[in-house]
Every structure is written in structure tokens, then in C-alpha cells.
Write a protein that holds these residues in place. Structure first.
Motif, PDB file in Angstrom:
ATOM      1  N   THR A   2      -2.452 -24.772   2.167  1.00  0.00           N
ATOM      2  CA  THR A   2      -2.790 -24.406   0.824  1.00  0.00           C
ATOM      3  C   THR A   2      -2.689 -22.707   1.028  1.00  0.00           C
ATOM      4  OG1 THR A   2      -5.059 -24.491   1.411  1.00  0.00           O
ATOM      5  CG2 THR A   2      -4.120 -26.124  -0.029  1.00  0.00           C
ATOM      6  N   PRO A   3      -1.309 -22.358   1.373  1.00  0.00           N
ATOM      7  CA  PRO A   3      -1.166 -20.768   1.472  1.00  0.00           C
ATOM      8  C   PRO A   3      -1.129 -20.102   0.058  1.00  0.00           C
ATOM      9  CG  PRO A   3       0.906 -22.028   1.758  1.00  0.00           C
ATOM     10  CD  PRO A   3       0.021 -23.004   1.655  1.00  0.00           C
ATOM     11  N   PRO A   4      -2.122 -19.072   0.132  1.00  0.00           N
ATOM     12  CA  PRO A   4      -1.903 -18.338  -1.508  1.00  0.00           C
ATOM     13  C   PRO A   4      -0.703 -17.512  -1.688  1.00  0.00           C
ATOM     14  CG  PRO A   4      -3.319 -17.186   0.289  1.00  0.00           C
ATOM     15  CD  PRO A   4      -2.764 -18.504   0.969  1.00  0.00           C
ATOM     16  N   ARG A   5      -0.320 -17.173  -2.740  1.00  0.00           N
ATOM     17  CA  ARG A   5       0.862 -16.168  -3.092  1.00  0.00           C
ATOM     18  C   ARG A   5       0.450 -14.786  -2.344  1.00  0.00           C
ATOM     19  NH1 ARG A   5       2.800 -12.264  -6.702  1.00  0.00           N
ATOM     20  NH2 ARG A   5       0.879 -12.767  -8.168  1.00  0.00           N
ATOM     21  N   PRO A   6       1.104 -14.194  -1.558  1.00  0.00           N
ATOM     22  CA  PRO A   6       0.689 -12.761  -1.015  1.00  0.00           C
ATOM     23  C   PRO A   6       0.952 -12.022  -2.227  1.00  0.00           C
ATOM     24  CG  PRO A   6       2.565 -13.572   0.001  1.00  0.00           C
ATOM     25  CD  PRO A   6       2.103 -14.784  -0.665  1.00  0.00           C
ATOM     26  N   ALA A   7       0.275 -10.829  -2.268  1.00  0.00           N
ATOM     27  CA  ALA A   7       0.386  -9.821  -3.393  1.00  0.00           C
ATOM     28  C   ALA A   7       1.937  -9.182  -3.415  1.00  0.00           C
ATOM     29  CB  ALA A   7      -0.595  -8.743  -3.260  1.00  0.00           C
ATOM     30  N   HIS A   8       2.574  -9.176  -1.980  1.00  0.00           N
ATOM     31  CA  HIS A   8       3.762  -8.494  -1.878  1.00  0.00           C
ATOM     32  C   HIS A   8       5.024  -9.426  -2.113  1.00  0.00           C
ATOM     33  CE1 HIS A   8       3.026 -10.280   2.141  1.00  0.00           C
ATOM     34  NE2 HIS A   8       4.322 -10.769   1.944  1.00  0.00           N
ATOM     35  N   TRP A   9       4.682 -10.690  -2.679  1.00  0.00           N
ATOM     36  CA  TRP A   9       5.706 -11.544  -3.291  1.00  0.00           C
ATOM     37  C   TRP A   9       5.687 -11.734  -4.461  1.00  0.00           C
ATOM     38  CZ3 TRP A   9       7.066 -16.242  -4.770  1.00  0.00           C
ATOM     39  CH2 TRP A   9       8.458 -16.828  -4.234  1.00  0.00           C
ATOM     40  N   GLY A  10       6.965 -11.861  -5.242  1.00  0.00           N
ATOM     41  CA  GLY A  10       6.921 -12.479  -6.676  1.00  0.00           C
ATOM     42  C   GLY A  10       8.491 -12.282  -7.167  1.00  0.00           C
ATOM     43  N   GLY A  11       8.508 -12.508  -8.539  1.00  0.00           N
ATOM     44  CA  GLY A  11       9.693 -12.310  -9.156  1.00  0.00           C
ATOM     45  C   GLY A  11      10.294 -11.136  -9.631  1.00  0.00           C
ATOM     46  N   PHE A  12      11.563 -11.060  -9.495  1.00  0.00           N
ATOM     47  CA  PHE A  12      12.313  -9.933 -10.079  1.00  0.00           C
ATOM     48  C   PHE A  12      13.153 -10.646 -10.972  1.00  0.00           C
ATOM     49  CE2 PHE A  12      11.793  -8.698  -5.719  1.00  0.00           C
ATOM     50  CZ  PHE A  12      11.513  -7.487  -5.738  1.00  0.00           C
ATOM     51  N   ARG A  13      13.255  -9.572 -12.518  1.00  0.00           N
ATOM     52  CA  ARG A  13      14.076 -10.260 -13.517  1.00  0.00           C
ATOM     53  C   ARG A  13      14.951  -8.986 -13.877  1.00  0.00           C
ATOM     54  NH1 ARG A  13      10.548 -11.655 -16.869  1.00  0.00           N
ATOM     55  NH2 ARG A  13      10.542 -13.758 -16.541  1.00  0.00           N
ATOM     56  N   LEU A  14      16.106  -9.324 -13.757  1.00  0.00           N
ATOM     57  CA  LEU A  14      17.381  -8.332 -14.412  1.00  0.00           C
ATOM     58  C   LEU A  14      17.555  -8.573 -15.699  1.00  0.00           C
ATOM     59  CD1 LEU A  14      20.104  -6.959 -12.847  1.00  0.00           C
ATOM     60  CD2 LEU A  14      20.720  -7.846 -14.958  1.00  0.00           C
ATOM     61  N   VAL A  15      17.331  -7.438 -16.598  1.00  0.00           N
ATOM     62  CA  VAL A  15      17.427  -7.653 -18.014  1.00  0.00           C
ATOM     63  C   VAL A  15      18.758  -6.874 -18.304  1.00  0.00           C
ATOM     64  CG1 VAL A  15      16.629  -6.864 -20.123  1.00  0.00           C
ATOM     65  CG2 VAL A  15      14.944  -7.269 -18.425  1.00  0.00           C
ATOM     66  N   PRO A  16      19.970  -7.718 -18.632  1.00  0.00           N
ATOM     67  CA  PRO A  16      21.253  -7.289 -18.771  1.00  0.00           C
ATOM     68  C   PRO A  16      21.520  -6.337 -19.816  1.00  0.00           C
ATOM     69  CG  PRO A  16      21.251  -9.532 -19.361  1.00  0.00           C
ATOM     70  CD  PRO A  16      19.807  -9.242 -18.987  1.00  0.00           C
ATOM     71  N   HIS A  17      22.351  -5.335 -19.568  1.00  0.00           N
ATOM     72  CA  HIS A  17      22.989  -4.789 -20.682  1.00  0.00           C
ATOM     73  C   HIS A  17      24.514  -4.805 -20.783  1.00  0.00           C
ATOM     74  CE1 HIS A  17      24.654  -1.500 -17.953  1.00  0.00           C
ATOM     75  NE2 HIS A  17      23.328  -1.365 -17.400  1.00  0.00           N
ATOM     76  N   ARG A  18      24.942  -5.455 -19.577  1.00  0.00           N
ATOM     77  CA  ARG A  18      26.427  -5.539 -19.535  1.00  0.00           C
ATOM     78  C   ARG A  18      26.480  -7.038 -18.772  1.00  0.00           C
ATOM     79  NH1 ARG A  18      31.312  -4.768 -16.459  1.00  0.00           N
ATOM     80  NH2 ARG A  18      32.929  -4.058 -17.747  1.00  0.00           N
ATOM     81  N   ILE A  19      27.537  -7.843 -19.465  1.00  0.00           N
ATOM     82  CA  ILE A  19      27.869  -9.154 -18.863  1.00  0.00           C
ATOM     83  C   ILE A  19      29.487  -9.392 -18.843  1.00  0.00           C
ATOM     84  CG2 ILE A  19      27.384 -11.581 -18.447  1.00  0.00           C
ATOM     85  CD1 ILE A  19      24.634 -11.290 -20.026  1.00  0.00           C
ATOM     86  N   GLU A  20      29.986  -9.397 -17.725  1.00  0.00           N
ATOM     87  CA  GLU A  20      31.515  -9.674 -17.848  1.00  0.00           C
ATOM     88  C   GLU A  20      31.533 -11.127 -17.312  1.00  0.00           C
ATOM     89  OE1 GLU A  20      35.520  -8.513 -15.309  1.00  0.00           O
ATOM     90  OE2 GLU A  20      33.928  -6.978 -15.720  1.00  0.00           O
ATOM     91  N   PHE A  21      32.619 -11.963 -18.004  1.00  0.00           N
ATOM     92  CA  PHE A  21      33.122 -13.239 -17.553  1.00  0.00           C
ATOM     93  C   PHE A  21      34.498 -13.089 -17.210  1.00  0.00           C
ATOM     94  CE2 PHE A  21      29.405 -13.907 -20.317  1.00  0.00           C
ATOM     95  CZ  PHE A  21      28.791 -14.962 -19.619  1.00  0.00           C
ATOM     96  N   TRP A  22      34.761 -13.474 -15.971  1.00  0.00           N
ATOM     97  CA  TRP A  22      36.233 -13.342 -15.482  1.00  0.00           C
ATOM     98  C   TRP A  22      37.141 -14.660 -15.256  1.00  0.00           C
ATOM     99  CZ3 TRP A  22      38.680 -14.793 -11.151  1.00  0.00           C
ATOM    100  CH2 TRP A  22      39.476 -14.203 -10.513  1.00  0.00           C
ATOM    101  N   GLN A  23      38.157 -14.917 -15.639  1.00  0.00           N
ATOM    102  CA  GLN A  23      38.530 -16.181 -15.665  1.00  0.00           C
ATOM    103  C   GLN A  23      39.968 -15.795 -14.614  1.00  0.00           C
ATOM    104  OE1 GLN A  23      37.956 -19.829 -16.199  1.00  0.00           O
ATOM    105  NE2 GLN A  23      39.536 -19.844 -14.849  1.00  0.00           N
TER     106      GLN A  23
END
Length: 392
Positions: free
Chosen positions: A344-365
Motif C-alpha cells: 500500500t505505497p502512498p502517492r509521493p508529493a513529488h509525483w503526479g500528472g502533467f496536462r498539456l493544454v494545446p494551442h496548436r495541433i497538426e495532423f501529418w499524413q
């Protein structure tokens, strides 16, 4: 117990023949392995048994994983890009089982490896005949399927250039032909799998990303959730690494890591970052630029506690990106954390999620003659998205 005369292998200019030759060698090693339990019962771990065992271990430790990688990373993805109609249906039906076989055989090999190592070291003479039998049966059935369906399809569909590409990849994997100088410059693949038109894309880039991601899953792209994360340090010098995306929605693209890692420290100082998904089997990439924020504690807790216990313990034990004296010291840290927290290890305070909020998304085919399709979405100050075509 083994055939002392080596058989002549075909050259890598005949990659399908090389794969068949690997199958033949696997069959020889399986025959030796299947005879070992009876020999051990009669004679114990004598010199003959140890010599035969060493040959089996050497092959399945080194050559077999290379063979599996040939299939998973080159042969199957290449077939997926050219197969249509009945061939595509055959691949769709067979490939999941082939990959499952690889995982199952790897798991069985780990059990056998421990027993065989004891025999080699004259520390035991037990070899589980049931596991040996299951391992051999799985391999033999697996190879028969590939020889009946996959190999003939490759011979029929691959061009001379594609055979050369496959053979070169297999050769490079074995360190037999370094791709340097002119050889690197000569590496070239002409794309032609699909097209991308501005009239056909979704109005929302998240909907478009979801459609492509689902197609990558359906095509069994190797690790479709893998993405490059690029950040910059205080001097403006860029760094990048591969991480796995864990969630995407209208809020952005989320992954989890150590806040004190190199990327964590860089993002704390400069939250601007770029992501890149590359799905070569579909000849596609998605480039995403934006600003990174932290996920909530509740989200980080929820994901952390969904991870396997050992992964949670590792997140506590490792001071990611900082130097350590040795692997042994790292293992000692893990053991200490495991002893402290158990299951039962607890989540350490130095570990968690990053979320990139995009302002530009390119689709390449990818398209033929390097005349690729590029559609980019840009978010305006009101939060709305506009699209435009870029020149390749």
C-alpha cells in the motif's frame, strides 16, 4: 544431445528465408529441450546435460527475442501497410494471436530459464516437463501458422525494395550492418497509405485526434500511446523523451511522472512544451504545442493507485533524473521502500500528472514523393479552432 554441425543460413537479401531458417533452429532447440527432462531423470545434471542446456539457453536468450522483434517491429507492420481485402482480413484475424503467443512464450521461458540456469551451474537437476511441453507446443503451433499464412503473404506482396528494407532492418538489429554514411542517406520510403483533406477532417481537433488514435489501435500500431515530450531548460536548450499518454479530452493531453525529474523542473520554469505522436504503420504523425499544467491531486491519486504495486514503489524509490552510484544502490532503495510500505505505497508529493493544454495541433499524413498532407488547427483568443493546409 545436439547436432554439432552448423547449418548454412541464407543471406539477409532473403529475409523471409532467414525467418524460416530461424524457425528451423528453434525446432532443433525445442527438440533438445524436450529430451532434457528424461535425460535429467536418468543421469542428472551431467556434463552432457549442462552442455545441451547451455545451448538452449543461449539461443532462447539471444536469438529468439531478435526473431520476435523482426516480426513485431518490421514484418507485421510492413504487411499491415500493403495488405488489402482478404490479406488484410487474414492479418486482422491472425496478428493478435501471434503477438499473444510471443508474450505467452516469453512468460514460459522465464520459468524455464530459472530451472535451466540451475542445471548449467550444477545447482539443480529439475526441469518441469509440463512447462517444457507447453512451451514447445505453443512455439510449434505458432511457427506453423506463420509459415502457412504470414510468410507466403510477405513473399507475394513485398516488392524487391521492401524485401531489402526488411532484410536491412533485421541485419541492423543483429549489429551486422551499421547504417552509416551513404547507407543512411539511401534509406527512403515512399508513402502512399492514405490522404488527408481539409474537407474531411473534424471541426474539433480532439475529435480528429480521437479518430486517428482509434485507427492506430485498430491497426495494432506498436505502442500508439507513446509520445515524445519536448521541453526547454533555462538557457533555451531543448530536450525530449518518450512518455506514455494516459488520458486525452477537451482539457488536453495528460501523462504522469516525477515533478522533480528533468522535464518536471523544466516545465516548472517554462510551462511551454511540444508533443509528437508518430505512427509509422499508418504513415502519420501528430504535432501538438501548448502550455502544461498540473492535474488535480484527486486525478493524480486515482491514476497512481491504478498502477501495479511495483510501479508505485518504484515511483517512491527513484529520484528520477538524478545520478546514483550503481544499479545495486537503486535496487537497495527499492527494497527499502518495499519493506516500508508493502502493498500500500502512498502517492509521493513529488509525483503526479502533467496536462498539456494545446494551442496548436497538426495532423501529418505521408504522401508519395514527399508531397505530404498537413492540416493544422490553431486556437484563437476566444478558444475557437481554425484550420488550414500547410505546404509539405
Amino acid at each position: 544431445m545436439t547436432d554439432a554441425l552448423p547449418d548454412t543460413a541464407p543471406g539477409f537479401d532473403q529475409p523471409i528465408a532467414v525467418l524460416k531458417h530461424c524457425h528451423d533452429r528453434i525446432r532443433k532447440q525445442l527438440d533438445t529441450l524436450q529430451r532434457l527432462p528424461e535425460h535429467l531423470a536418468r543421469h542428472g545434471a551431467d556434463a552432457q546435460a549442462r552442455q545441451a542446456t547451455a545451448a538452449v539457453v543461449k539461443y532462447f536468450d539471444k536469438a529468439a527475442p531478435l526473431h520476435h522483434a523482426d516480426e513485431e517491429e518490421n514484418l507485421v507492420p510492413m504487411l499491415t501497410t500493403v495488405a488489402v481485402g482478404d490479406d488484410a482480413a487474414t492479418l486482422q484475424a491472425l496478428v493478435p494471436g501471434i503477438l499473444l503467443d510471443h508474450d505467452a512464450m516469453d512468460a514460459m521461458w522465464q520459468t524455464l530459464h530459472e530451472q535451466l540456469s540451475a542445471i548449467i551451474n550444477n545447482a539443480g537437476s529439475f526441469l518441469d516437463a509440463a512447462v517444457v511441453s507447453a512451451f514447445a507446443e505453443r512455439y510449434l503451433t505458432h511457427m506453423a501458422t506463420e509459415e502457412a499464412h504470414i510468410a507466403p503473404m510477405a513473399k507475394r506482396l513485398f516488392s524487391t525494395a521492401q524485401m531489402l528494407t526488411l532484410g536491412n532492418a533485421m541485419q541492423q538489429r543483429r549489429g551486422l550492418g551499421p547504417a552509416t554514411g551513404d547507407a543512411v542517406a539511401a534509406l527512403r520510403k515512399d508513402y502512399g497509405h492514405a490522404t488527408l483533406d481539409a474537407a474531411d477532417v473534424a471541426s474539433d481537433p480532439f475529435d480528429q485526434f480521437n479518430a486517428w488514435f482509434e485507427q492506430a489501435l485498430a491497426a495494432q500500431v506498436n505502442e500508439p500511446n507513446a509520445m515524445s515530450v519536448a521541453t526547454v531548460d533555462g538557457d533555451g536548450k531543448p530536450t525530449s523523451r518518450i512518455v506514455l499518454i494516459k488520458q486525452y479530452d477537451q482539457r488536453g493531453f495528460t501523462w504522469y511522472s516525477n515533478f522533480d525529474s528533468q522535464k518536471g523542473r523544466q516545465l516548472a520554469a517554462n510551462p511551454h512544451a511540444a508533443l509528437l505522436f508518430f505512427w509509422p504503420e499508418l504513415e502519420r504523425q501528430v504535432r501538438i504545442e501548448g502550455t502544461v499544467e498540473y492535474t488535480s491531486d484527486a486525478e493524480s491519486d486515482r491514476y497512481f493507485h491504478s498502477r501495479p504495486v511495483k510501479s508505485r514503489l518504484a515511483a517512491i524509490a527513484s529520484a528520477q533524473s538524478t545520478p546514483i552510484a550503481s544499479r545495486a544502490a537503486l535496487e537497495q532503495n527499492f527494497a527499502a521502500v518495499e519493506a516500508q510500505y508493502g502493498e500500500t505505497p502512498p502517492r509521493p508529493a513529488h509525483w503526479g500528472g502533467f496536462r498539456l493544454v494545446p494551442h496548436r495541433i497538426e495532423f501529418w499524413q505521408g504522401r508519395r514523393s514527399r508531397f505530404h498532407d498537413r492540416i493544422v488547427y490553431v486556437r484563437d483568443s476566444d478558444g475557437n479552432w481554425s484550420t488550414q493546409r500547410l505546404q509539405p
